[in-house]
Structure formats: C-alpha cells, structure tokens
Design a protein around this motif. Structure first.
Motif, PDB file in Angstrom:
ATOM      1  N   VAL A 172       4.701  -3.471  -7.762  1.00 24.68           N
ATOM      2  CA  VAL A 172       4.891  -3.065  -6.365  1.00 24.68           C
ATOM      3  C   VAL A 172       4.478  -4.154  -5.371  1.00 24.68           C
ATOM      4  O   VAL A 172       5.249  -4.469  -4.460  1.00 24.68           O
ATOM      5  CB  VAL A 172       4.170  -1.725  -6.080  1.00 24.68           C
ATOM      6  CG1 VAL A 172       4.006  -1.474  -4.594  1.00 24.68           C
ATOM      7  CG2 VAL A 172       4.942  -0.592  -6.710  1.00 24.68           C
ATOM      8  N   PRO A 173       3.300  -4.779  -5.481  1.00 23.85           N
ATOM      9  CA  PRO A 173       2.954  -5.818  -4.494  1.00 23.85           C
ATOM     10  C   PRO A 173       3.884  -7.028  -4.532  1.00 23.85           C
ATOM     11  O   PRO A 173       4.163  -7.627  -3.493  1.00 23.85           O
ATOM     12  CB  PRO A 173       1.524  -6.214  -4.869  1.00 23.85           C
ATOM     13  CG  PRO A 173       0.991  -5.052  -5.607  1.00 23.85           C
ATOM     14  CD  PRO A 173       2.155  -4.463  -6.332  1.00 23.85           C
ATOM     15  N   VAL A 174       4.382  -7.372  -5.704  1.00 24.97           N
ATOM     16  CA  VAL A 174       5.310  -8.496  -5.808  1.00 24.97           C
ATOM     17  C   VAL A 174       6.621  -8.153  -5.094  1.00 24.97           C
ATOM     18  O   VAL A 174       7.155  -8.958  -4.316  1.00 24.97           O
ATOM     19  CB  VAL A 174       5.570  -8.870  -7.283  1.00 24.97           C
ATOM     20  CG1 VAL A 174       6.637  -9.935  -7.402  1.00 24.97           C
ATOM     21  CG2 VAL A 174       4.279  -9.312  -7.943  1.00 24.97           C
ATOM     22  N   SER A 230       2.720  10.435 -12.782  1.00 24.06           N
ATOM     23  CA  SER A 230       1.499  10.772 -13.516  1.00 24.06           C
ATOM     24  C   SER A 230       0.896   9.484 -14.083  1.00 24.06           C
ATOM     25  O   SER A 230       1.610   8.529 -14.363  1.00 24.06           O
ATOM     26  CB  SER A 230       1.804  11.755 -14.647  1.00 24.06           C
ATOM     27  OG  SER A 230       2.755  11.195 -15.517  1.00 24.06           O
ATOM     28  N   PRO A 231      -0.423   9.454 -14.256  1.00 26.88           N
ATOM     29  CA  PRO A 231      -1.064   8.245 -14.788  1.00 26.88           C
ATOM     30  C   PRO A 231      -0.552   7.927 -16.199  1.00 26.88           C
ATOM     31  O   PRO A 231      -0.302   8.810 -16.999  1.00 26.88           O
ATOM     32  CB  PRO A 231      -2.551   8.606 -14.821  1.00 26.88           C
ATOM     33  CG  PRO A 231      -2.703   9.763 -13.893  1.00 26.88           C
ATOM     34  CD  PRO A 231      -1.394  10.485 -13.903  1.00 26.88           C
ATOM     35  N   GLY A 232      -0.392   6.646 -16.454  1.00 28.52           N
ATOM     36  CA  GLY A 232       0.077   6.211 -17.758  1.00 28.52           C
ATOM     37  C   GLY A 232       0.381   4.731 -17.735  1.00 28.52           C
ATOM     38  O   GLY A 232       0.270   4.063 -16.701  1.00 28.52           O
ATOM     39  N   PRO A 233       0.797   4.191 -18.880  1.00 25.72           N
ATOM     40  CA  PRO A 233       1.057   2.754 -18.947  1.00 25.72           C
ATOM     41  C   PRO A 233       2.232   2.312 -18.076  1.00 25.72           C
ATOM     42  O   PRO A 233       2.207   1.231 -17.500  1.00 25.72           O
ATOM     43  CB  PRO A 233       1.330   2.489 -20.422  1.00 25.72           C
ATOM     44  CG  PRO A 233       1.550   3.811 -21.056  1.00 25.72           C
ATOM     45  CD  PRO A 233       0.934   4.835 -20.179  1.00 25.72           C
ATOM     46  N   VAL A 234       3.260   3.135 -17.958  1.00 24.76           N
ATOM     47  CA  VAL A 234       4.410   2.763 -17.132  1.00 24.76           C
ATOM     48  C   VAL A 234       4.002   2.724 -15.662  1.00 24.76           C
ATOM     49  O   VAL A 234       4.368   1.801 -14.927  1.00 24.76           O
ATOM     50  CB  VAL A 234       5.587   3.741 -17.358  1.00 24.76           C
ATOM     51  CG1 VAL A 234       6.724   3.460 -16.395  1.00 24.76           C
ATOM     52  CG2 VAL A 234       6.060   3.672 -18.792  1.00 24.76           C
ATOM     53  N   THR A 235       3.224   3.700 -15.234  1.00 30.07           N
ATOM     54  CA  THR A 235       2.743   3.722 -13.856  1.00 30.07           C
ATOM     55  C   THR A 235       1.837   2.525 -13.590  1.00 30.07           C
ATOM     56  O   THR A 235       1.906   1.910 -12.526  1.00 30.07           O
ATOM     57  CB  THR A 235       1.984   5.030 -13.565  1.00 30.07           C
ATOM     58  OG1 THR A 235       2.866   6.129 -13.832  1.00 30.07           O
ATOM     59  CG2 THR A 235       1.519   5.095 -12.129  1.00 30.07           C
ATOM     60  N   GLY A 236       1.006   2.171 -14.558  1.00 31.91           N
ATOM     61  CA  GLY A 236       0.146   0.997 -14.411  1.00 31.91           C
ATOM     62  C   GLY A 236       0.954  -0.281 -14.266  1.00 31.91           C
ATOM     63  O   GLY A 236       0.624  -1.151 -13.457  1.00 31.91           O
ATOM     64  N   VAL A 291       0.842  -1.204   0.000  1.00 33.16           N
ATOM     65  CA  VAL A 291       0.000   0.000   0.000  1.00 33.16           C
ATOM     66  C   VAL A 291       0.875   1.250   0.000  1.00 33.16           C
ATOM     67  O   VAL A 291       0.601   2.216  -0.723  1.00 33.16           O
ATOM     68  CB  VAL A 291      -0.974  -0.015   1.196  1.00 33.16           C
ATOM     69  CG1 VAL A 291      -1.695   1.314   1.335  1.00 33.16           C
ATOM     70  CG2 VAL A 291      -1.987  -1.140   1.039  1.00 33.16           C
ATOM     71  N   GLY A 292       1.943   1.234   0.796  1.00 29.83           N
ATOM     72  CA  GLY A 292       2.850   2.392   0.824  1.00 29.83           C
ATOM     73  C   GLY A 292       3.491   2.656  -0.526  1.00 29.83           C
ATOM     74  O   GLY A 292       3.573   3.795  -0.984  1.00 29.83           O
ATOM     75  N   GLY A 293       3.957   1.596  -1.180  1.00 31.20           N
ATOM     76  CA  GLY A 293       4.556   1.752  -2.507  1.00 31.20           C
ATOM     77  C   GLY A 293       3.555   2.250  -3.534  1.00 31.20           C
ATOM     78  O   GLY A 293       3.876   3.086  -4.383  1.00 31.20           O
ATOM     79  N   THR A 294       2.328   1.754  -3.443  1.00 26.81           N
ATOM     80  CA  THR A 294       1.282   2.218  -4.359  1.00 26.81           C
ATOM     81  C   THR A 294       0.969   3.690  -4.111  1.00 26.81           C
ATOM     82  O   THR A 294       0.793   4.461  -5.065  1.00 26.81           O
ATOM     83  CB  THR A 294       0.018   1.363  -4.201  1.00 26.81           C
ATOM     84  OG1 THR A 294       0.352  -0.004  -4.474  1.00 26.81           O
ATOM     85  CG2 THR A 294      -1.077   1.804  -5.151  1.00 26.81           C
ATOM     86  N   LEU A 295       0.910   4.094  -2.844  1.00 18.95           N
ATOM     87  CA  LEU A 295       0.667   5.504  -2.536  1.00 18.95           C
ATOM     88  C   LEU A 295       1.785   6.395  -3.059  1.00 18.95           C
ATOM     89  O   LEU A 295       1.527   7.485  -3.589  1.00 18.95           O
ATOM     90  CB  LEU A 295       0.516   5.701  -1.023  1.00 18.95           C
ATOM     91  CG  LEU A 295      -0.798   5.248  -0.424  1.00 18.95           C
ATOM     92  CD1 LEU A 295      -0.744   5.330   1.092  1.00 18.95           C
ATOM     93  CD2 LEU A 295      -1.949   6.076  -0.964  1.00 18.95           C
ATOM     94  N   ILE A 296       3.012   5.943  -2.951  1.00 19.94           N
ATOM     95  CA  ILE A 296       4.142   6.716  -3.477  1.00 19.94           C
ATOM     96  C   ILE A 296       4.019   6.870  -4.986  1.00 19.94           C
ATOM     97  O   ILE A 296       4.243   7.956  -5.535  1.00 19.94           O
ATOM     98  CB  ILE A 296       5.473   6.058  -3.083  1.00 19.94           C
ATOM     99  CG1 ILE A 296       5.708   6.251  -1.583  1.00 19.94           C
ATOM    100  CG2 ILE A 296       6.638   6.614  -3.890  1.00 19.94           C
ATOM    101  CD1 ILE A 296       6.867   5.472  -1.030  1.00 19.94           C
ATOM    102  N   LEU A 297       3.627   5.801  -5.674  1.00 21.77           N
ATOM    103  CA  LEU A 297       3.439   5.890  -7.122  1.00 21.77           C
ATOM    104  C   LEU A 297       2.326   6.862  -7.481  1.00 21.77           C
ATOM    105  O   LEU A 297       2.458   7.651  -8.418  1.00 21.77           O
ATOM    106  CB  LEU A 297       3.115   4.514  -7.706  1.00 21.77           C
ATOM    107  CG  LEU A 297       4.270   3.564  -7.905  1.00 21.77           C
ATOM    108  CD1 LEU A 297       3.766   2.215  -8.388  1.00 21.77           C
ATOM    109  CD2 LEU A 297       5.266   4.135  -8.897  1.00 21.77           C
TER     110      LEU A 297
END
Length: 141
Positions: A95-97, A83-89, A72-78
C-alpha cells in the motif's frame, strides 16, 4: 482513533509519517523566518521527474502529504475490510509503495498549473529534455 494511530505509526506507513513530520518541521522553520521555500532548489532538480516549475520544497511537500494520506487511508481500508493474515500483511507492505506512485502522478498534475506562480523556475520537461516553452517556439518558426 486508535485504528488511525496504529495505521499511521505501523510498518511500513511509519516511513511516510516520519517524512510528514520532517516536512511539517521544515514549514514551521519557514514560517518562523529561519529558512525559505527556495532552500533546496540548488540541490535538486525535479524537472526529470515531471515536477519542475515550482520550488523543490513545494513539490516534495505535495508528494509527501498525498503519499501519507493515501498510505494511511489504504492501510485503514485494509484493516477495516480484511481479516488478519499473510495476504493482508503483504498488502500492507504494498500500500505505501502504491500510494507513493499515485502521489507522484498527482503531484505532477498539481504542480503543472502552479508554474505560472513561479516564473523564475524552469518548466517541466516534455520529452527529450525540451521544455514546453521551447517546443512552442519551435512550432511557431
């Protein structure tokens, strides 16, 4: 708060959140006296994973809490710093892995000193299936 809830319940972090909810329900059952912390010890041996020496429930609970927090922390940092986009997706899928792998390493470090509190549990494996206690005995002879 909305961003935190979205990170905790969004894909793929929802898998770690579901594991956390199951773990919390188990510990409520332990607190109510319906089960014990040794419930799964006969079913699963974590020595090969480096998490032996404590009841399975404690090792898996530690792994779950750490993985969920880092996921969750890593996702919040992202979310905050990209910015939203395919790389962020794609990074949100990774991140969870990575959080699970880091949590596994931290859990291994966390359960090692706890082994003294659970003397009836077999110790962690230290190479070729030998426990540290037997290694110590071999060197003393």
């Amino acid at each position: 708060m909305r961003t935190f809830l979205a990170a905790a319940t969004g894909l793929p972090t929802i898998l770690l959140t579901a594991a956390l909810v199951v773990m919390l329900c188990f510990w409520f059952l332990v607190a109510a006296g319906f089960t014990t912390t040794y419930s799964f010890d006969a079913d699963l041996d974590l020595r090969a994973c480096g998490m032996g020496g404590v009841p399975v429930t404690i090792a898996i609970s530690s792994l779950t809490v750490l993985a969920w927090g880092m996921g969750v922390g890593g996702t919040l940092i992202l979310v905050v710093f990209t910015s939203p986009g395919p790389v962020t997706g794609l990074l949100r899928m990774v991140v969870p892995v990575l959080a699970l792998l880091a949590a596994w390493q931290l859990t291994r470090l966390f359960v090692r000193p706890l082994h003294r509190l659970f003397p009836d549990e077999p110790g962690p494996v230290s190479g070729l299936g030998r426990t540290p206690d037997r290694d110590h005995l071999d060197h003393a002879a």
